[in-house]
Scaffold this active site. Structure first.
Site, PDB file in Angstrom:
ATOM      1  N   ALA A  63       0.940  -0.995  -0.165  1.00  0.00           N
ATOM      2  CA  ALA A  63       0.023  -0.594  -0.073  1.00  0.00           C
ATOM      3  C   ALA A  63       0.812   1.477  -0.422  1.00  0.00           C
ATOM      4  CB  ALA A  63      -0.331   0.020   1.116  1.00  0.00           C
ATOM      5  N   GLY A 102       0.381  -5.481   0.633  1.00  0.00           N
ATOM      6  CA  GLY A 102      -0.765  -5.205  -0.100  1.00  0.00           C
ATOM      7  C   GLY A 102      -0.274  -5.356  -2.078  1.00  0.00           C
ATOM      8  N   GLU A 105      -1.052  -9.310  -1.099  1.00  0.00           N
ATOM      9  CA  GLU A 105      -2.325  -9.139  -0.789  1.00  0.00           C
ATOM     10  C   GLU A 105      -2.650  -9.351  -2.186  1.00  0.00           C
ATOM     11  OE1 GLU A 105      -2.919  -6.376   2.120  1.00  0.00           O
ATOM     12  OE2 GLU A 105      -3.927  -8.255   2.955  1.00  0.00           O
ATOM     13  N   GLU A 125       3.770  -5.391   7.319  1.00  0.00           N
ATOM     14  CA  GLU A 125       2.320  -5.181   7.890  1.00  0.00           C
ATOM     15  C   GLU A 125       2.917  -4.618   9.630  1.00  0.00           C
ATOM     16  OE1 GLU A 125       2.093  -6.368   5.616  1.00  0.00           O
ATOM     17  OE2 GLU A 125      -0.054  -6.568   4.740  1.00  0.00           O
TER      18      GLU A 125
HETATM   19  C1  3H9 Z   1       0.313  -2.121   3.030  1.00  0.00           C
HETATM   20  O1  3H9 Z   1       0.449  -3.115   2.104  1.00  0.00           O
HETATM   21  C2  3H9 Z   1      -1.353  -2.847   3.748  1.00  0.00           C
HETATM   22  C3  3H9 Z   1      -2.086  -3.505   3.616  1.00  0.00           C
HETATM   23  O2  3H9 Z   1      -1.799  -4.415   3.999  1.00  0.00           O
HETATM   24  C4  3H9 Z   1      -3.632  -2.777   3.776  1.00  0.00           C
HETATM   25  C5  3H9 Z   1      -3.768  -1.859   2.568  1.00  0.00           C
HETATM   26  C6  3H9 Z   1      -5.388  -1.221   2.590  1.00  0.00           C
HETATM   27  N1  3H9 Z   1       3.943   3.517   0.521  1.00  0.00           N
HETATM   28  O3  3H9 Z   1      13.390   1.662   0.749  1.00  0.00           O
HETATM   29  P1  3H9 Z   1      13.098   2.891  -0.266  1.00  0.00           P
HETATM   30  C7  3H9 Z   1       8.862   4.491  -1.241  1.00  0.00           C
HETATM   31  S1  3H9 Z   1       1.564  -1.468   4.143  1.00  0.00           S
HETATM   32  C8  3H9 Z   1       4.931   4.749  -0.516  1.00  0.00           C
HETATM   33  O4  3H9 Z   1      14.996   3.994  -0.288  1.00  0.00           O
HETATM   34  P2  3H9 Z   1      14.543   0.309  -1.470  1.00  0.00           P
HETATM   35  C9  3H9 Z   1       9.825   5.301  -0.294  1.00  0.00           C
HETATM   36  O5  3H9 Z   1       9.680   6.182   0.875  1.00  0.00           O
HETATM   37  C10 3H9 Z   1       2.913  -1.224   2.728  1.00  0.00           C
HETATM   38  N2  3H9 Z   1       6.158   4.804  -0.257  1.00  0.00           N
HETATM   39  O6  3H9 Z   1      13.917   1.645  -1.786  1.00  0.00           O
HETATM   40  C11 3H9 Z   1      11.184   6.297  -0.903  1.00  0.00           C
HETATM   41  O7  3H9 Z   1      10.613   6.900  -1.355  1.00  0.00           O
HETATM   42  P3  3H9 Z   1      11.505   8.310  -1.897  1.00  0.00           P
HETATM   43  C12 3H9 Z   1       3.377  -2.723   3.532  1.00  0.00           C
HETATM   44  C13 3H9 Z   1       7.082   3.799  -0.254  1.00  0.00           C
HETATM   45  O8  3H9 Z   1      14.794   0.113  -3.045  1.00  0.00           O
HETATM   46  C14 3H9 Z   1      11.200   4.910  -2.371  1.00  0.00           C
HETATM   47  O9  3H9 Z   1      10.315   4.443  -2.512  1.00  0.00           O
HETATM   48  N3  3H9 Z   1       4.573  -2.291   2.240  1.00  0.00           N
HETATM   49  C15 3H9 Z   1       6.732   2.495  -0.251  1.00  0.00           C
HETATM   50  O10 3H9 Z   1      16.167  -0.084  -0.458  1.00  0.00           O
HETATM   51  C16 3H9 Z   1      12.073   4.103  -2.271  1.00  0.00           C
HETATM   52  O11 3H9 Z   1      12.007   3.179  -1.105  1.00  0.00           O
HETATM   53  C17 3H9 Z   1       5.989  -2.533   3.494  1.00  0.00           C
HETATM   54  O12 3H9 Z   1       6.214  -1.914   4.122  1.00  0.00           O
HETATM   55  C18 3H9 Z   1       5.098   2.654   0.022  1.00  0.00           C
HETATM   56  N4  3H9 Z   1       5.086   1.286   0.562  1.00  0.00           N
HETATM   57  O13 3H9 Z   1      13.451  -0.708  -1.333  1.00  0.00           O
HETATM   58  C19 3H9 Z   1       6.922  -1.660   2.211  1.00  0.00           C
HETATM   59  N5  3H9 Z   1       7.489   1.869  -0.252  1.00  0.00           N
HETATM   60  O14 3H9 Z   1      12.485   8.688  -2.829  1.00  0.00           O
HETATM   61  C20 3H9 Z   1       8.151  -0.566   2.349  1.00  0.00           C
HETATM   62  C21 3H9 Z   1       8.856   2.507  -0.953  1.00  0.00           C
HETATM   63  O15 3H9 Z   1      10.942   9.098  -1.809  1.00  0.00           O
HETATM   64  N6  3H9 Z   1       8.923  -0.488   1.433  1.00  0.00           N
HETATM   65  N7  3H9 Z   1       8.710   3.739  -0.992  1.00  0.00           N
HETATM   66  O16 3H9 Z   1      12.728   8.633  -0.279  1.00  0.00           O
HETATM   67  C22 3H9 Z   1      10.517  -0.898   1.614  1.00  0.00           C
HETATM   68  O17 3H9 Z   1      10.381  -1.611   2.354  1.00  0.00           O
HETATM   69  C23 3H9 Z   1      10.895  -0.797   0.565  1.00  0.00           C
HETATM   70  O18 3H9 Z   1      11.463   0.144   0.158  1.00  0.00           O
HETATM   71  C24 3H9 Z   1      11.400  -1.761  -0.398  1.00  0.00           C
HETATM   72  C25 3H9 Z   1      12.361  -1.580  -2.001  1.00  0.00           C
HETATM   73  C26 3H9 Z   1      12.251  -2.904   0.111  1.00  0.00           C
HETATM   74  C27 3H9 Z   1      10.078  -1.909  -1.330  1.00  0.00           C
END
Ligand code: 3H9
Length: 691
Positions: A63, A102, A105, A125
């Protein structure tokens, strides 16, 4: 077609390719486009099946976290998942990278999941204080068994491609040409009976006893972490409640947790960590210098730990001492640390040998002449440091980054001892250097942008969290810590006992309070430093003068009978402190636990405000990151500045005014920035972010 999804049809197979940089987060636009893709697939008789694939470094990162806490935008993700689930035509997810939250999901709502070698499937999450909120708590158990799904959720760690297939979360691993394999799979499924939607695969849940056993093992965590309790309840629903109803309950739990201050804090941490990675005010096109070899000056505990960081990252490093005996001692200690890891089973012998092979000992600064980065980690004495930087100026190769690991001292002064101040900066590691994640990268007055970028990039390679800070006594972390330490001592004089002060912080979520920490580190360390600088801490000084140095001498603020590691309160302590308080002319009183906590934490926030105002830290979030990774501030409290914002700065300012009045200490009065924000009804988070 512009937009987050490209929709193409070939030979009756539609492919919806997600392109929503940087990480394909499920923004409202992407959710809408995915729903459209399903509707078009359903409506077009020429389309027999759909493949969902993605471009970029991830499949779908989950998400869009930045949408949380704002009014929800349609369509909701559960509606998209329900549409995928109900589609009368097969849908194949082609997962080449991370499918998280998500994102997973969405994949689980498809008929089949193929993974490429770089796939990572997870439900992280919990790390945001949440639970999966789009059917994840119901579909994961049906694919991999309820016990395994619960583990996936509460650990928050993703599975790699092979493990995901072995667990049943994905159907097959495709080594090459994932898109072609996904299209072929879609075509095959299109001619057979439609696979049973995951939502109906109740047989996949596995034995209830195995789940209940896994749930029971989490009972303690569930007591203090509401989202863990919610995960358990949701997975239990998979056995007890019809699918649609269970998904509705999951959604309710998700929205309740979104409002929980813990989740708000953890989401703040997520973005603060990513912001901190951006160096403010860098000229366009600044490139870090190449660092192929490093040198560390000083083979003490700190120097050795720093050398290990380089070796662990595969960078050859020379540890340099002034004499052979000190070098031998340092190298033996360093090897001993690796040996201990091998013994614990966290490092293989081969890995230890490979790392040791990258570390070379040498005597004399000439040995630093071929290093691209030199980190000085010698005794904290300005005269010595200046002498070293003067020598480095002569021996270091042109373009080498010259870093000091000083915890307090003025980097500008060290830089002035060289003819190349642009190459000089601070790289402040935290003890133990090979373990603690924080790296304060100190930008001195003349530090050049590319030298700064190099230190930050190397920090990241060393698996650290680099935060750029400016020059001042103690930089961000230790400067704020000094405020807490002073209040802890002062609280003793005013009426608190060491165990009450420590309990206030452990109750808040810290692993240890200041006095237990002081006993562990050795009270004599601070005592010597205070004596050298003419400062006083009457209680700590009295203990040190009496030879009570802490754990190592069997007594300090606590007693350690027979070498115990956890201290017990000393029955003599109240009388001892009372005598000192009397001599200091301080009237003792009962102090409530709430005051103790605020007295420890809010003066730190006040110092943080001064640090921000001076520009020593660029963002309030940077200060939070320093405390999270350098001092074990509990992540679910978001860091000191977030904590203050959550309390409300008007309240914080009023408390500080009150403390200044009670103690007569004007330094406790709200700093100008804090007072201004409080008066304007704003928080630190509202301050403009630097470029
Ligand atoms: C969820 O999914 C809830 C659902 O169950 C239900 C919903 C109803 N959203 O980390 P990075 C941005 S909860 C918005 O440096 P990497 C991040 O801020 C979510 N932005 O890259 C950054 O922005 P900026 C569950 C996001 O390659 C840029 O992307 N998912 C999100 O080192 C690059 O990020 C998670 O918790 C996001 N979800 O790592 C996963 N994700 O460049 C969270 C990233 O402006 N994300 N951004 O600073 C991660 O773990 C890592 O970002 C990922 C990539 C491994 C994906």
């Amino acid at each position: 077609m512009a937009g987050p999804v490209r929709f193409e049809v070939e030979d009756g197979i539609a492919v919806a390719t997600i392109a929503n940089p940087p990480v394909n987060a499920l923004s409202a636009a992407l959710r809408g486009a995915l729903l459209d893709a399903v509707r078009r697939t359903e409506a077009d008789p020429a389309i027999r099946a759909l493949v969902i694939a993605a471009e970029g470094r991830t499949f779908i990162a989950g998400a869009d976290i930045s949408e949380f806490g704002k009014p929800p935008l349609p369509p909701p993700l559960p509606e998209v998942c329900a549409a995928l689930d109900a589609c009368p035509k097969p849908i194949v997810a082609a997962i080449h990278g991370a499918a998280l939250g998500g994102g997973l999901e969405i994949a689980m709502a498809c008929s089949a999941r193929l993974v490429g070698p770089g796939a990572k499937l997870g439900l992280p999450e919990v790390k945001l204080g949440l639970l999966p909120g789009s059917g994840g708590t119901q579909r994961a158990p049906r694919l991999m068994g309820a016990a395994a799904a619960l583990k996936l959720m509460v650990d928050g760690e993703p599975l790699g491609a092979k493990a995901a297939v072995a667990a049943g979360l994905a159907d097959a691993l495709v080594e090459d040409d994932l898109p072609a394999a996904a299209k072929a799979q879609a075509a095959t499924l299109a001619v057979g009976p439609l696979p049973e939607p995951v939502s109906r695969r109740d047989a996949g849940l596995g034995p209830r006893e195995a789940f209940e056993k896994a749930a029971a093992a989490l009972a303690k965590r569930a007591e203090t972490e509401p989202n863990i309790a919610a995960c358990i309840a949701a997975v239990r629903d998979a056995y007890e409640t019809p699918f649609a109803q269970a998904v509705a309950k999951e959604r309710e739990a998700f929205w309740a947790l979104i409002k929980d201050p813990r989740s708000q804090a953890l989401r703040h941490v997520f973005f603060a960590e990513r912001e901190a990675a951006k160096i403010p005010n860098m000229p366009e096109g600044t490139k870090p210098r190449a660092v192929g070899r490093a040198a560390v000056l000083g083979a003490g505990t700190m120097g050795g730990g720093i050398a290990m960081c380089f070796a662990n990252a595969g960078i050859p490093v020379r540890v340099i001492e002034t004499d052979q005996a000190a070098l031998d001692r340092g190298m033996a200690r360093l090897r001993g640390t690796y040996d201990a890891s091998v013994k614990r089973g966290s490092l293989t012998e081969a890995a230890r040998d490979a790392r040791m092979a990258l570390i070379e000992g040498a005597v004399g600064l000439d040995a630093a002449s071929d290093a691209d980065m030199i980190v000085e980690a010698v005794f904290e004495e300005m005269g010595l440091k200046k002498e070293i930087f003067g020598t480095l100026d002569r021996v270091a190769k042109p373009g080498a980054v010259l870093a000091s690991n000083t915890s307090y001292l003025d980097i500008d002064e060290m830089a002035a001892a060289t003819s190349r101040p642009g190459d000089v900066l601070g790289m402040h590691f935290f003890s133990p250097a090979n373990v603690m994640k924080l790296l304060e990268v100190v930008r001195a007055r003349h530090t050049s942008p590319d030298a700064l970028a190099t230190a930050v990039e190397v920090g990241r390679k060393l698996a650290k969290v680099p935060v750029v800070v400016g020059v001042c006594y103690g930089f961000v972390g230790n400067r704020m810590l000094a405020r807490r330490t002073a209040q802890a001592e002062r609280l003793l004089l005013e009426g608190a006992l060491p165990e009450q002060v420590d309990a206030a912080l452990t109750g808040f979520g810290f692993r240890m309070g200041p006095f237990a920490m002081s006993d562990l580190a050795g009270i004599d360390v601070g005592w010597r430093a205070r004596k050298a600088s003419g400062r006083r801490a009457p209680v700590a000084d009295a203990l040190a003068a009496a030879g009570r140095y802490g754990q190592k001498t069997g007594s300090g603020f606590y007693l350690y009978p027979e070498g115990a590691r956890a201290g017990v309160p000393d029955p003599e302590m109240p009388a001892l402190i009372a005598r000192i308080a009397e001599a200091e002319g301080v009237q003792r009183r009962e102090i409530a636990a709430e005051e103790i906590l605020d007295r420890l934490v809010l003066p730190m926030v006040n110092e943080g405000a001064r640090i921000l105002e001076e520009g020593v830290a660029a963002r309030a979030g940077d200060i939070d990151v320093v405390w999270l990774h350098g001092y074990n501030w509990p992540a679910w409290r978001g860091g000191p500045m977030h904590h203050a914002d959550a309390l409300g700065l008007a309240h914080v300012a009023a408390r500080l005014d009150e403390f200044a009045r009670i103690t007569g200490d004007d330094s406790l009065k709200p700093a100008p920035l804090l007072a201004r924000l409080a008066a304007e009804g704003r928080g630190f988070a509202s301050l403009k972010q630097p470029g």
